[in-house]
Motif scaffolding. Structure first.
Motif, PDB file in Angstrom:
ATOM      1  N   GLU A 129      -7.531   4.199   4.992  1.00  0.00           N
ATOM      2  CA  GLU A 129      -7.790   5.376   5.822  1.00  0.00           C
ATOM      3  C   GLU A 129      -6.525   6.204   6.060  1.00  0.00           C
ATOM      4  OE1 GLU A 129     -10.929   2.538   6.025  1.00  0.00           O
ATOM      5  OE2 GLU A 129      -8.780   2.281   6.457  1.00  0.00           O
ATOM      6  N   GLU A 130      -5.359   5.625   5.803  1.00  0.00           N
ATOM      7  CA  GLU A 130      -4.088   6.339   5.997  1.00  0.00           C
ATOM      8  C   GLU A 130      -3.582   6.978   4.709  1.00  0.00           C
ATOM      9  OE1 GLU A 130      -1.780   3.882   9.454  1.00  0.00           O
ATOM     10  OE2 GLU A 130      -2.053   2.834   7.531  1.00  0.00           O
TER      11      GLU A 130
ATOM     12  N   LEU B   2      -1.830   1.260  -0.764  1.00  0.00           N
ATOM     13  CA  LEU B   2      -2.961   1.284   0.165  1.00  0.00           C
ATOM     14  C   LEU B   2      -3.686  -0.040   0.028  1.00  0.00           C
ATOM     15  CD1 LEU B   2      -4.495   4.838  -0.512  1.00  0.00           C
ATOM     16  CD2 LEU B   2      -2.716   4.211   1.133  1.00  0.00           C
ATOM     17  N   ARG B   3      -3.928  -0.699   1.158  1.00  0.00           N
ATOM     18  CA  ARG B   3      -4.632  -1.973   1.137  1.00  0.00           C
ATOM     19  C   ARG B   3      -6.069  -1.741   1.620  1.00  0.00           C
ATOM     20  NH1 ARG B   3      -2.439  -7.238   1.936  1.00  0.00           N
ATOM     21  NH2 ARG B   3      -0.525  -6.314   2.742  1.00  0.00           N
ATOM     22  N   LEU B   4      -7.046  -2.170   0.824  1.00  0.00           N
ATOM     23  CA  LEU B   4      -8.449  -2.005   1.188  1.00  0.00           C
ATOM     24  C   LEU B   4      -9.006  -3.325   1.708  1.00  0.00           C
ATOM     25  CD1 LEU B   4      -7.848   0.242  -1.090  1.00  0.00           C
ATOM     26  CD2 LEU B   4     -10.336   0.430  -1.148  1.00  0.00           C
TER      27      LEU B   4
ATOM     28  N   SER C 270      -3.138   1.408   5.328  1.00  0.00           N
ATOM     29  CA  SER C 270      -4.576   1.175   5.196  1.00  0.00           C
ATOM     30  C   SER C 270      -5.167   2.269   4.313  1.00  0.00           C
ATOM     31  CB  SER C 270      -5.257   1.173   6.562  1.00  0.00           C
ATOM     32  OG  SER C 270      -5.251   2.485   7.118  1.00  0.00           O
TER      33      SER C 270
ATOM     34  N   THR D 173       3.009  -0.901   3.086  1.00  0.00           N
ATOM     35  CA  THR D 173       1.575  -0.793   2.815  1.00  0.00           C
ATOM     36  C   THR D 173       0.918   0.027   3.923  1.00  0.00           C
ATOM     37  OG1 THR D 173       1.089  -2.866   3.975  1.00  0.00           O
ATOM     38  CG2 THR D 173       1.470  -2.996   1.595  1.00  0.00           C
TER      39      THR D 173
END
Length: 350
Positions: free
Chosen positions: A328-329, A348-350, A326, A324
């Motif tokens: 922003e990544e 992607l984890r929000l 972020s 996973t």
């Protein structure tokens, strides 16, 4: 209309600069399409899953047209935070995912509209969809695990339709669709043959799925891998192929499928080949009586059927997640997929 106070969203749009080494995404803040249409739903996104398709689109390799500078990705899981005044099937707080093809609801429509291609995708912290394009997420799934179902999960589900206990399936590669197909095939009692160009990946998969053991073939070290697959099946061939390669692998897949078997074309990872390489396509299809079918994820009904099947025994999906990132990544995550580093899904984890 039930409403939230959110009016803006953060999103990543494609730069459409396909020069190697240049950024493929641009971070934007933009106004949401408000007020909501009568049957529209506003969703707060909690996880976005990537597919090879996303990296391919970002790098200019998609064989179909895409809208300029579109928002990437078609897999997301989120929470309903506002609904239009005519919405009937959903309520505030429901957990939902959009279907990959918003023009393919019942499975009988003659049109299509792919997220991240014909229309904006879901790489954003808020998205808006018509209620008919959304499916409720099983309660037992967390946001990350739920996000991998709409494309990879439904594609694998569709590719394996027609399977029967005791049959053999050939699965190509170790990407998202492939590992999801493995999960479903094992649950259904199928024998699995897995191919990859990486011994390291094959060893990891054999260790991970050791009981019952899976059979593996390194197609890089064994150029005539179709003959090896035939040997593994006693010369009969496999019952189903989850075909990821495309033109470069299709003929070999057909040759190692049993007469009357199924080849589900789910991807196009291999390089294009000379037309002569496919000159035996039609004779082979006819001779082996093979059902060659194109798979583009599936309908909303397919996704609901898969959700129901997963929920029935609360099938864990966390073992299909490679890594996973972020939100922003996002740029780094796309490049990770483009380089083929993953075994399974990137989220992607929000």
């Amino acid at each position: 209309m039930s409403s939230a106070k959110v009016t803006q969203r953060r999103a990543f749009r494609r730069t459409d600069d396909h020069t190697p080494g240049t950024p493929k995404l641009k971070f934007v803040e933009e106004t949401l399409p408000l007020p909501l249409a009568p049957t529209a739903v506003l969703i707060k996104v909690h996880a976005v899953a990537l597919n090879y398709r996303d990296a391919n689109i970002a790098n200019g390799g998609n064989p179909w047209p895409v809208i300029p500078n579109g928002i990437l990705c078609n897999d997301a899981a989120g929470e309903v935070i506002a609904i239009g005044d005519k919405v009937k099937s959903l309520s505030i707080g429901n957990r939902v995912s959009p279907v990959t093809d918003t023009g393919f609801i019942s499975g009988r429509e003659g049109k299509r509209s792919w997220l991240a291609a014909d229309e904006d995708g879901v790489m954003a912290d808020h998205i808006v969809f018509d209620e008919e394009c959304l499916s409720k997420i099983p309660d037992y799934l967390n946001w990350v695990d739920a996000s991998i179902v709409p494309c990879a999960g439904v594609t694998a589900w569709s590719a394996l339709k027609g399977m029967e206990i005791g049959q053999t399936v050939l699965i190509q590669g170790t990407g998202g669709v492939s590992v999801f197909a493995m999960k479903l095939a094992r649950a259904a009692g199928l024998r699995i043959i897995l191919t990859s160009s990486s011994d390291a990946k094959l060893e990891q998969m054999k260790e991970k799925y050791s009981n019952p053991p899976i059979l593996t073939v390194n197609y890089s070290q064994t150029p005539d891998w179709d003959e090896e697959v035939l040997k593994l099946t006693g010369g009969v061939g496999v019952d189903i192929v989850v075909e990821n390669g495309g033109a470069g692998t299709l003929m070999k897949s057909l040759r190692c499928t049993r007469r009357g078997g199924i080849v589900s074309q789910v991807g196009y990872l291999s390089k294009q080949v000379e037309p002569n390489a496919l000159r035996e396509l039609v004779p082979t299809l006819i001779d082996r009586r093979i059902n060659l079918r194109g798979i583009n994820a599936g309908s909303k009904f397919d996704m609901e059927d898969l959700h129901a099947a997963l929920a029935a025994v609360e099938t864990p999906l966390n073992d299909l997640i490679d890594r996973t990132f972020s939100f922003e990544e996002a740029e780094e995550a796309v490049e990770y997929v483009w380089q083929g580093k993953q075994i399974g899904k990137i989220v992607l984890r929000l």
